[in-house]
Enzyme design. Structure first.
Site, PDB file in Angstrom:
ATOM      1  N   ARG A   5     -32.167 -10.308  35.564  1.00 26.14           N
ATOM      2  CA  ARG A   5     -33.113  -9.669  34.655  1.00 26.14           C
ATOM      3  C   ARG A   5     -32.792  -8.205  34.400  1.00 26.14           C
ATOM      4  O   ARG A   5     -33.397  -7.568  33.580  1.00 26.14           O
ATOM      5  CB  ARG A   5     -34.525  -9.753  35.251  1.00 26.14           C
ATOM      6  CG  ARG A   5     -35.071 -11.169  35.208  1.00 26.14           C
ATOM      7  CD  ARG A   5     -35.779 -11.425  33.907  1.00 26.14           C
ATOM      8  NE  ARG A   5     -36.043 -12.823  33.716  1.00 26.14           N
ATOM      9  CZ  ARG A   5     -36.975 -13.289  32.905  1.00 26.14           C
ATOM     10  NH1 ARG A   5     -37.722 -12.477  32.205  1.00 26.14           N
ATOM     11  NH2 ARG A   5     -37.144 -14.574  32.768  1.00 26.14           N
ATOM     12  N   LEU A 387     -38.858   0.167  33.055  1.00 31.09           N
ATOM     13  CA  LEU A 387     -38.105   0.061  31.807  1.00 31.09           C
ATOM     14  C   LEU A 387     -36.627   0.341  32.052  1.00 31.09           C
ATOM     15  O   LEU A 387     -36.262   1.365  32.622  1.00 31.09           O
ATOM     16  CB  LEU A 387     -38.665   1.036  30.768  1.00 31.09           C
ATOM     17  CG  LEU A 387     -40.127   0.783  30.378  1.00 31.09           C
ATOM     18  CD1 LEU A 387     -40.631   1.880  29.458  1.00 31.09           C
ATOM     19  CD2 LEU A 387     -40.274  -0.582  29.713  1.00 31.09           C
ATOM     20  N   GLU A 388     -35.775  -0.554  31.604  1.00 31.15           N
ATOM     21  CA  GLU A 388     -34.341  -0.444  31.846  1.00 31.15           C
ATOM     22  C   GLU A 388     -33.658   0.574  30.948  1.00 31.15           C
ATOM     23  O   GLU A 388     -32.661   1.165  31.334  1.00 31.15           O
ATOM     24  CB  GLU A 388     -33.677  -1.801  31.618  1.00 31.15           C
ATOM     25  CG  GLU A 388     -34.086  -2.874  32.603  1.00 31.15           C
ATOM     26  CD  GLU A 388     -33.311  -4.157  32.348  1.00 31.15           C
ATOM     27  OE1 GLU A 388     -32.298  -4.096  31.632  1.00 31.15           O
ATOM     28  OE2 GLU A 388     -33.722  -5.201  32.851  1.00 31.15           O
ATOM     29  N   ASN A 389     -34.164   0.736  29.732  1.00 32.32           N
ATOM     30  CA  ASN A 389     -33.428   1.491  28.718  1.00 32.32           C
ATOM     31  C   ASN A 389     -33.938   2.914  28.533  1.00 32.32           C
ATOM     32  O   ASN A 389     -33.824   3.496  27.463  1.00 32.32           O
ATOM     33  CB  ASN A 389     -33.498   0.740  27.389  1.00 32.32           C
ATOM     34  CG  ASN A 389     -32.904  -0.652  27.492  1.00 32.32           C
ATOM     35  OD1 ASN A 389     -31.811  -0.820  28.029  1.00 32.32           O
ATOM     36  ND2 ASN A 389     -33.622  -1.660  27.025  1.00 32.32           N
TER      37      ASN A 389
END
Length: 562
Positions: A5, A387-389
């Protein structure tokens, strides 16, 4: 969080070689010493100072004392070096000091005729004192004192530069004396997560340092402070010291402050807590219903909410089919049962399908409104930001404050940044955490899927060791977050992450090192943090797959911390 993920953003530690400077100990001036630096407080602009490439200017705020301070901004290949030639006596020992804040800041001296020295600190949102000593050669009559920042970093501020030692013919300021301990310390107010303090002013002091349970928690210029991020219904003892250029006073008499009971439903979060992510999908780990989550977990983060077509907005969709026919009604009932057992259940925003962009006022409002709606629908206690980005600190702060206003003081807010996101207070994740410090529950940084990183001592550490955990946690603990807002995030098993798994023994040793000063590796924190919140894992499902080895070992250890 899961390798299925999360993207893996690795970071090279190569750039840190240039930063591995030696931090020297603080010296003290003698009664006959003078400050040989001229215009030490920049009250006369840049008189007596020369800054490279026009990088320096004076500002009226922030200042450490007086009415002015230096602001110097690195740009391109210029590191914003500001220097002054100072007259000194041959064969003499001097103490070089300055107060700095902002971006990376360095303080040093050249031309000593013996060993030139320097010291530095990572960026800081509050004033910090740098200090080192040097000895002049037998024929040295002048040295060059300098400050500078670091390439590509934010502007730094410097104030109250001092070169205390024998009068070299250019100094006029006598060395200050250490102030006396503050009197009259009292508790002026409390909430369920904060204690407000006030005390009497001390003559000659330029600032004050507040200690909670023996650990420094904040430094202020006035005679009051509010310590946030505390557990509800918990007693703490506080002390205050007075500071100036000569040093720090003895600590004041202690007072005890007790936080209020929580206003929200259910019991307060424990002082030391374990967070676990629960997977709303099947990726090969043990499939769980929420009722199956192990009892050692105090905060259960449901992973994940889903983005919608509306900018900033999220929703939640239970993966009933993937979870063996788990119904929404069962899920809601399990949330209520966990809460009745004293647990907090929150919804995590992030993951592969959680690419939420909050980058303007409209999307911030959409985020707050939609998260609150999801909370009301399912009964969640709060939200986790994963949040990844990246994120926009300004508008994520706005969104979370709006959510807090809707949900009230019982709202749980957690964050799970990657290691690179918390290397500097100038990073947006770190900025957001500091911006919402008064409503933030805990930051559980992910100490995995990472390359080598800087510790708070400027040295490079590789993942997979006690030192990696403690030296990186130190950055958060020494740069604005309360110990109760810092947790250690690790995978529950080797299958829970692409890299960075450590045994529960390593996790527990790191917790002991930070909270009690025992079990450390080569890195020794500058102080202990007995209020450290605890630990986090990805995930409760991978923990179950591994026979609950992680929660059975780490859970009781966290709950047994002082």
């Amino acid at each position: 969080m899961s390798p299925h993920r999360r993207s893996l953003r690795l970071w090279s530690g190569a750039v840190t070689a240039a930063l591995a400077l030696t931090v020297t100990t603080v010296g003290q001036a003698s009664a006959a010493d003078v400050n040989n630096a001229r215009n030490a407080g920049f009250e006369s602009g840049l008189s007596d100072w020369t800054c490279s490439a026009g990088s320096g200017t004076t500002v009226s705020s922030p200042v450490h004392s007086g009415t002015a301070a230096l602001q110097a901004t690195p740009a391109g290949q210029d590191n914003a070096r500001c220097a002054q030639t100072v007259r000194v006596k041959p064969g003499s020992t001097y103490t070089l000091g300055a107060w700095v804040r902002g971006g990376y800041a360095y303080l040093g001296v050249t031309g000593t005729g013996t060993t030139d020295v320097s010291t530095w600190t990572p960026d800081s949102s509050s004033w910090k004192q740098l200090s080192t000593t040097f000895t002049t050669g037998s024929s040295t009559t002048s040295v060059t004192v300098y400050t500078h920042g670091w390439y590509g970093q934010a502007a730094y501020y410097a104030d109250d530069v001092s070169v205390f030692g024998p009068d070299g013919g250019g100094g006029t300021d006598p060395g200050p004396t250490i102030p006396s301990a503050p009197g009259g310390l009292n508790v002026s107010g409390t909430t369920s997560s904060s204690v407000s303090l006030a005390w009497n002013a001390v003559s000659g002091a330029t600032g004050y340092t507040v200690y909670r349970d023996g650990t420094k928690v904040t430094a202020v210029s006035g005679t009051s402070a509010t310590v946030t991020g505390l557990a509800a219904s918990t007693s703490y003892f506080f002390q205050v010291t007075a500071t100036n250029g000569a040093g720090e006073s003895p600590r004041s008499a202690a007072v005890t402050g007790t936080t209020n009971k929580p206003n929200g439903p259910g019991p307060a979060l424990p002082k030391h807590a374990v967070t676990g992510y629960w997977q709303n999908f099947d990726n090969g780990a043990t499939v769980q219903k929420l009722a199956d989550v192990q009892a050692q977990y105090d905060i259960i983060a449901v992973a994940f909410a889903d983005a919608t077509s509306t900018p900033g907005a999220v929703t939640f969709n239970l993966d009933s089919a993937g979870l063996g026919g788990y119904t929404v009604d069962q899920f809601k009932a399990d949330i209520r049962a966990k809460q009745a057992a004293g647990k907090k259940v929150i919804v995590s925003v992030g993951g592969e399908r959680g690419t939420v962009a909050v980058n303007d006022a409209a999307s911030a409002a959409n985020f707050a409104n939609s998260v609150y709606s999801v909370m009301q629908t399912y009964g969640f206690d709060g939200v986790d930001i994963d949040l990844e980005n990246g994120l926009n600190a300004t508008y994520m702060t706005q969104a979370l404050r709006s959510l807090s206003a809707k949900a009230g003081p019982s709202l749980i807010i957690t964050m799970a940044p990657q290691t690179i996101d918390m290397q500097s207070t100038s990073n947006s994740y770190f900025q957001t955490a500091l911006n919402i410090k008064d409503i933030l529950t805990v930051v559980n940084m992910q100490y995995y899927n990472s390359g080598s990183m800087l510790g708070c001592d400027g040295k490079v550490y590789s993942q997979g060791s006690v030192d990696f955990l403690t030296a990186l946690a130190c950055i958060q603990l020494e740069n604005g977050l309360a110990p109760s807002q810092v947790g250690l995030g690790l995978p529950a098993s080797t299958r829970g992450a692409g890299s960075g798994y450590v045994s529960p023994t390593v996790v527990n040793n790191a917790l002991d090192c930070l909270a009690k000063g025992t079990g450390c590796g080569s890195f020794k924190p500058p102080r202990t943090y007995p209020g450290l919140r605890g630990a986090m894992t990805w995930s409760t499902n991978w923990d179950a797959t591994a026979g609950n080895a992680w929660s059975n070992a780490v859970g009781p250890h966290v709950h047994g911390l002082p």
